[in-house]
Enzyme design. Structure first.
Site, PDB file in Angstrom:
ATOM      1  N   ASP A  72       0.864  -1.248   0.130  1.00 37.30           N
ATOM      2  CA  ASP A  72      -0.017  -0.150   0.068  1.00 37.30           C
ATOM      3  C   ASP A  72       0.957   1.206  -0.012  1.00 37.30           C
ATOM      4  O   ASP A  72       1.892   1.199  -0.591  1.00 37.30           O
ATOM      5  CB  ASP A  72      -0.864  -0.219   1.319  1.00 37.30           C
ATOM      6  CG  ASP A  72      -0.268  -0.360   2.499  1.00 37.30           C
ATOM      7  OD1 ASP A  72       0.823   0.030   2.851  1.00 37.30           O
ATOM      8  OD2 ASP A  72      -0.780  -0.923   3.253  1.00 37.30           O
ATOM      9  N   SER A  73       0.437   2.470   0.793  1.00 36.52           N
ATOM     10  CA  SER A  73       1.022   3.735   0.569  1.00 36.52           C
ATOM     11  C   SER A  73       2.361   3.492   1.224  1.00 36.52           C
ATOM     12  O   SER A  73       3.349   4.405   0.576  1.00 36.52           O
ATOM     13  CB  SER A  73       0.279   4.652   1.431  1.00 36.52           C
ATOM     14  OG  SER A  73       0.005   4.118   3.012  1.00 36.52           O
ATOM     15  N   LEU A  74       2.807   2.549   2.054  1.00 36.62           N
ATOM     16  CA  LEU A  74       4.274   2.490   2.536  1.00 36.62           C
ATOM     17  C   LEU A  74       4.979   1.941   1.596  1.00 36.62           C
ATOM     18  O   LEU A  74       6.333   2.355   1.554  1.00 36.62           O
ATOM     19  CB  LEU A  74       4.353   1.512   3.906  1.00 36.62           C
ATOM     20  CG  LEU A  74       3.496   2.076   5.010  1.00 36.62           C
ATOM     21  CD1 LEU A  74       3.665   1.222   6.192  1.00 36.62           C
ATOM     22  CD2 LEU A  74       4.030   3.169   5.367  1.00 36.62           C
TER      23      LEU A  74
END
Length: 352
Positions: A143-145
């Site tokens: 995801d965003s990480l």
């Protein structure tokens, strides 16, 4: 933030990119692209194109009004192109000789398709044979990480425009880990999405799994056609942070039903990866924050089922400042995570 490189030299209006028979005969890429011959299309963050040329300048042919790009010559960033549109961006004034060139997509723009048209040599120069692929390959799923969400902002307070400009997948922990290990890589990350539930319960009919098989994220039903050259020895899966954000009123989940659905979907996802890549690929499931115990149980179940090639790794938060946009990891954090992850991956029985 790196300034935008703008090409305003009127001489360049007279120079045209030399058409190439096929872009992929000219450049090396490990990313998920749709090959259209004279151009390639792509959507995922961190997709990169590498080439070689002789001369004092090089043109980069792009058509993208949504994403930002780094242009690197001989390993150093010489331009940051912000939503460049349809251009041939020229880098001039180089030492006359052989050089390497690399173009990389910085941010995630899942609602748009980007187009790359290859490289064009300046007068008197030539585009040379493409660099050889690296023998090592790592795929990062998350995801965003994984994307590198707002990692170069230096502050947690970002408006949507600042978030776009300050997301740089090229210095995400995945990209840095791969470079430390001398590997080609894919960053197949989508901000906000989870295995069965998305952040704050948004878009309940869609999850990361809806999009994973695609090359072009905004094309429903699209399926990436692996050219046969993508055979990663390691796949790192970091999903679940969004699944376990606080439940919002009206969602159908209870903590127990969410955890059970997550474990079931995660196990199926790992089985699909095993089918896709075979027994020679090590699958690494990352535990982070609230999903760590669930991930541990999924890995244990896969091991008990006879798949010893599934490993777990806990993303240790000690020393991280979370000074990226909206409290995400910063570029400094990404370097620390890459140090730790590279050491772990290097210890796996891959023969590296």
């Amino acid at each position: 933030m790196v300034p935008v490189a703008v090409d305003e030299d009127p001489r360049h209006e007279l120079r045209q990119a030399v058409p190439v028979k096929r872009v992929l005969e000219q450049v090396h890429t490990a990313g998920r692209v749709r090959d259209l011959g004279e151009t390639v299309q792509f959507s995922w963050p961190g997709v990169y194109f590498e080439g070689r040329f002789r001369g004092t300048g090089i043109g980069v042919v792009l058509d993208c009004a949504a994403a930002d790009y780094e242009v690197q010559i001989d390993g150093a960033t010489v331009a940051t192109l912000v939503t460049p549109g349809g251009i041939t961006h020229w880098i001039d004034g180089l030492r006359d000789g052989e050089h390497t060139v690399r173009v990389v997509k910085r941010n995630d723009t899942p609602g748009d398709t980007s187009t790359f048209g290859g490289f064009a040599a300046a007068p008197g120069g030539a585009v040379l044979g493409k660099p050889a692929p690296r023998s090592r390959q790592i795929e990062f799923i998350g995801d965003s990480l994984t994307v590198g969400y707002g990692n170069v902002s230096g502050t947690r307070a970002c408006d949507p425009e600042q978030l776009k400009r300050n997301t740089n997948a090229d210095v995400s922990h995945g990209a840095l880990t791969a470079r430390r290990l001398g590997a080609d890589y894919q960053i197949n990350g989508l901000s906000g999405l989870g295995m069965v539930r998305n952040v704050a319960g948004i878009c309940p009919d869609l999850t990361y799994r809806t999009y994973y098989d695609r090359a072009l994220l905004n094309v429903e039903g699209d399926v990436w056609q692996n050219p046969g050259t993508w055979r990663p020895q390691i796949v790192v899966v970091n999903l679940g942070s969004n699944d376990f954000t606080d439940l919002t009123p009206g969602e159908p989940w209870t903590p127990d039903s969410l955890a059970a659905a997550f474990r079931t979907a995660y196990g199926e996802f790992l089985r699909n990866l095993r089918t896709r890549y075979g027994s020679g690929t090590t699958l690494v499931a990352v535990g982070f924050d609230r999903n760590a115990e669930q991930v541990r149980q999924v890995v244990e179940a896969r091991n008990d089922a006879g798949d010893s090639g599934v490993r777990s790794w806990y993303l240790e938060q000690s020393g991280l400042d979370f000074l990226g946009c909206d409290g995400h990891t910063s570029a400094r954090d990404d370097r620390l995570i890459a140090d730790r992850l590279a050491a772990f991956l290097g210890s796996l029985p891959t023969g590296w």
